[in-house]
Design a protein around this motif. Sequence first.
Motif, short mmCIF file in Angstrom:
data_model
loop_
_atom_site.label_atom_id
_atom_site.label_comp_id
_atom_site.label_asym_id
_atom_site.label_seq_id
_atom_site.Cartn_x
_atom_site.Cartn_y
_atom_site.Cartn_z
N PRO A 88 0.86 -1.17 0.00
CA PRO A 88 0.00 0.00 0.00
C PRO A 88 0.90 1.23 0.00
CG PRO A 88 -0.48 -1.43 1.90
CD PRO A 88 0.64 -2.04 1.15
N VAL B 284 -9.34 -10.34 1.90
CA VAL B 284 -10.59 -11.04 1.61
C VAL B 284 -10.20 -12.46 1.16
CG1 VAL B 284 -12.63 -11.01 0.12
CG2 VAL B 284 -11.69 -8.86 0.99
N ARG C 285 -10.00 7.32 3.70
CA ARG C 285 -10.25 5.87 3.65
C ARG C 285 -10.32 5.33 5.06
NH1 ARG C 285 -6.61 2.91 -0.86
NH2 ARG C 285 -6.78 1.26 0.67
N GLY D 172 -3.19 -4.75 -7.28
CA GLY D 172 -3.73 -5.28 -6.01
C GLY D 172 -4.15 -6.74 -6.12
N PHE D 173 -3.86 -7.34 -7.23
CA PHE D 173 -4.18 -8.75 -7.48
C PHE D 173 -3.11 -9.32 -8.38
CE2 PHE D 173 -5.95 -12.41 -9.52
CZ PHE D 173 -6.83 -12.97 -8.60
N LYS E 106 1.21 2.55 -6.86
CA LYS E 106 0.57 1.73 -7.90
C LYS E 106 -0.51 2.53 -8.63
CE LYS E 106 -0.77 -1.79 -5.36
NZ LYS E 106 -0.36 -1.65 -3.96
N ARG F 147 -2.78 -3.63 7.20
CA ARG F 147 -2.60 -3.72 5.75
C ARG F 147 -1.14 -3.84 5.37
NH1 ARG F 147 -5.01 1.34 4.42
NH2 ARG F 147 -3.99 1.23 2.40
N ILE G 29 -12.42 -5.70 4.99
CA ILE G 29 -11.69 -4.60 4.37
C ILE G 29 -11.42 -3.49 5.37
CG2 ILE G 29 -11.94 -2.73 2.68
CD1 ILE G 29 -13.17 -4.81 0.86
N PHE H 271 -13.65 -3.70 -4.55
CA PHE H 271 -14.23 -3.96 -3.22
C PHE H 271 -14.82 -2.68 -2.62
CE2 PHE H 271 -11.38 -7.87 -2.72
CZ PHE H 271 -12.44 -8.76 -2.81
N ARG H 272 -14.09 -1.57 -2.81
CA ARG H 272 -14.62 -0.31 -2.26
C ARG H 272 -15.93 0.09 -2.94
NH1 ARG H 272 -9.25 0.59 -1.21
NH2 ARG H 272 -8.75 1.19 -3.32
N THR I 110 -8.50 -4.62 -7.55
CA THR I 110 -9.45 -5.34 -6.69
C THR I 110 -9.83 -4.49 -5.47
OG1 THR I 110 -7.51 -6.56 -5.91
CG2 THR I 110 -9.02 -7.74 -7.36
N GLY I 111 -8.91 -3.65 -5.00
CA GLY I 111 -9.23 -2.74 -3.89
C GLY I 111 -10.35 -1.79 -4.29
N THR J 180 -12.43 -13.19 -3.83
CA THR J 180 -11.62 -12.26 -4.64
C THR J 180 -11.47 -12.77 -6.07
OG1 THR J 180 -10.43 -11.73 -2.60
CG2 THR J 180 -9.46 -10.97 -4.66
N ARG K 281 -2.68 -11.43 -4.61
CA ARG K 281 -2.05 -11.20 -3.32
C ARG K 281 -1.68 -12.52 -2.64
NH1 ARG K 281 -4.67 -5.79 -2.83
NH2 ARG K 281 -3.97 -4.75 -0.94
N GLU L 115 -7.71 -6.57 6.58
CA GLU L 115 -7.33 -7.98 6.33
C GLU L 115 -7.58 -8.35 4.88
OE1 GLU L 115 -9.79 -9.90 9.18
OE2 GLU L 115 -8.73 -8.92 10.83
N GLN M 99 -4.18 -17.08 -5.80
CA GLN M 99 -4.74 -16.07 -6.72
C GLN M 99 -3.89 -15.99 -7.99
OE1 GLN M 99 -5.35 -12.23 -4.81
NE2 GLN M 99 -6.61 -13.09 -3.20
P1 ADP Z 1 -3.86 -1.15 -0.34
O1 ADP Z 1 -3.97 0.33 -0.33
O2 ADP Z 1 -3.68 -1.74 1.01
O3 ADP Z 1 -2.90 -1.65 -1.40
P2 ADP Z 1 -6.17 -1.96 -1.92
O4 ADP Z 1 -6.84 -0.68 -2.29
O5 ADP Z 1 -5.46 -2.69 -3.00
O6 ADP Z 1 -5.27 -1.70 -0.67
O7 ADP Z 1 -7.21 -2.99 -1.24
C1 ADP Z 1 -7.99 -2.59 -0.15
C2 ADP Z 1 -8.47 -3.82 0.61
O8 ADP Z 1 -9.22 -4.68 -0.28
C3 ADP Z 1 -7.36 -4.73 1.15
O9 ADP Z 1 -6.88 -4.30 2.40
C4 ADP Z 1 -8.11 -6.07 1.24
O10 ADP Z 1 -8.96 -6.10 2.35
C5 ADP Z 1 -8.98 -6.05 0.00
N1 ADP Z 1 -8.30 -6.66 -1.17
C6 ADP Z 1 -7.93 -6.02 -2.31
N2 ADP Z 1 -7.36 -6.85 -3.19
C7 ADP Z 1 -7.35 -8.07 -2.59
C8 ADP Z 1 -6.87 -9.35 -2.97
N3 ADP Z 1 -6.28 -9.55 -4.16
N4 ADP Z 1 -7.02 -10.39 -2.10
C9 ADP Z 1 -7.60 -10.20 -0.92
N5 ADP Z 1 -8.06 -9.02 -0.48
C10 ADP Z 1 -7.95 -7.96 -1.29
#
Ligand code: ADP
Length: 191
Positions: free
Chosen positions: A10, A60, A134, A86-87, A14, A145, A54, A36-37, A32-33, A65, A89, A58, A93
Amino acid sequence: MLNIILFGPPGAGKGTQSERLIEKYNLYHISTGDLFRWHTKNDTELGQRVKEIINNGELVSDDITIAMLKEEVEKNPEASGFLFDGFPRTVDQAIALDNLMESLDSSIHAVIELKVTEDEVRQRIAKRKQLENRVDDASDKLDKRISEYFNKTVHVLPFYKSQDRLVTVNGIGDIENISKEIDKTVSALAV
Ligand code: ADP
């Protein structure tokens, strides 16, 4: 197709580097972040399932995912390439992503690691916290994280390194110079 993974902790930059790459190489960006958001913000069924995980910083589960990622890729059959951010992780995966790319008669062409120290990451996110809002940037969640990355996510790197697909770029320094370094790899693949 040109498929690239941008990898890093983080706060590695990126997001900034993704924007440049998707524009220059016409790639479809999948974070993926961000996905999810979007789900948590729109209170979808998936969003409700992952919200707490999230917010606690932690990871997911792989099942959830991977399914979400697969759906996003398959929704875009016309894409000339993908930039994954973000994928993956976890190694599971990474394997699922290889299988998915193979089903499209393609592959992951390079994994670009933006290398940044834990100290630098902490300083950057402390700054970002003042600009964005956030929930998972709160300091205890942030610790989680960052430790998820340095304890778990980094184990994906040897998987790609052993297959000669890993390119490591120093993520500390001038944004322009970092972009140029990344571009050296991507432009060689795009020909
Ligand atoms: P960061 O700023 O920590 O890089 P992201 O924006 O990529 O975070 O992701 C935010 C949250 O979404 C992560 O803390 C996790 O909970 C979830 N997440 C995102 N991508 C994945 C993944 N590939 N596998 C599992 N959880 C994920």
